[in-house]
Scaffold this active site. Sequence first.
Site, mmCIF file in Angstrom:
data_model
loop_
_atom_site.group_PDB
_atom_site.id
_atom_site.type_symbol
_atom_site.label_atom_id
_atom_site.label_comp_id
_atom_site.label_asym_id
_atom_site.label_seq_id
_atom_site.Cartn_x
_atom_site.Cartn_y
_atom_site.Cartn_z
ATOM 1 N N PRO A 1 20.501 -29.822 30.670
ATOM 2 C CG PRO A 1 20.227 -30.256 28.404
ATOM 3 C CD PRO A 1 20.528 -30.938 29.701
ATOM 4 C CD GLU A 2 17.759 -27.915 35.743
ATOM 5 O OE1 GLU A 2 17.027 -27.104 36.328
ATOM 6 O OE2 GLU A 2 18.350 -28.851 36.329
ATOM 7 C CE LYS B 1 13.301 -28.464 32.394
ATOM 8 N NZ LYS B 1 13.352 -29.789 33.023
ATOM 9 C CG ASN C 1 16.175 -34.093 38.054
ATOM 10 O OD1 ASN C 1 15.139 -34.133 38.703
ATOM 11 N ND2 ASN C 1 16.463 -34.968 37.100
ATOM 12 N NE ARG D 1 11.182 -36.483 36.515
ATOM 13 C CZ ARG D 1 9.898 -36.213 36.384
ATOM 14 N NH1 ARG D 1 9.079 -36.407 37.401
ATOM 15 N NH2 ARG D 1 9.413 -35.737 35.259
#
Length: 308
Positions: free
Chosen positions: A2-3, A51, A186, A271
């Site tokens: 999810p971004e 977000k 990311n 990450r």
Amino acid sequence: MPEGDTVWQTAKRLHAALAGGTLSRSDFRVPKYATADLTGRTVLDVTPRGKHLLTRVEGGLTIHSHLGMEGSWKVFNDQQRWTGGPVHQIRAILTATPAPTHRPNTPATPDARPAPTATHTAVGYRLPVLELLRTTEEDRAVGHLGPDLLGPDWDPDRALANLLTDPGRQLGEALLDQRNLAGIGNVYKSELCFLLRVTPWLPIGALPAEHNAQLPLLAKKLLEANRDRPIRNTTGRRGQDLFVYGRARRPCLRCATPVRVADQGDGSRERPTYWCPNCQAGPTPSRTPGATPHHGTQNRGTQHRTTN
């Protein structure tokens, strides 16, 4: 993963399913709010903020949620089986029943919202953040965020000024800091750095001057282009959706050099960061496992979205 674009899509689905309806079920499966009951209240709107998701309900209350790395909201009708994961992963259940049909000869209010035409249930799975706030206190949850790439408050000049506050900070870390600009994770971090032809470890103050103004504009362009797409794409090519993210050891789409992956940050979070050692200039980690993909992140070139 999810971004900002994923959260925007989620908010759109939740708003379409819930806004204008009356809650006939509200079930919060987190200890602090286990006894909270919102039944009988009208859902006013569902708004994305970076977000974060803000579900506002009648009576001045807001349900604040964050998807984290693996969370999701799924929407089901009465005939559908819930398919978002095991029952023990459910953190919230909201069922909205359509408002009564408007009676003829009854004047409609100017601010009337279109109500859902069928009963829908929104189920929140694996939500790392779920809380109930007063709507007037939403800033407690999202007031720290920088300009939202997909929001009405977007301000590229302010976003760039925020990013350049600490010139020595690594570009990738600065992009992930939601206080600078809200919505990048990311995937977009890696893709933006590739498009700018610099590594995510480059100090942001060393970013070539011609790229400075381009950076926030390019970020917004990528998220806007993908906010309505079921599959995230940054390349414009069918079947080759991302330039570097998820492509460890696979050939760069620009020069065919094997893409590398390494973690970025202090190690407190996973990450995975991808880059092409030939196309991107700048510092890289001392250990770059080009031959050993980062655990659990290889071959994620196609980022499928949920449809619920």
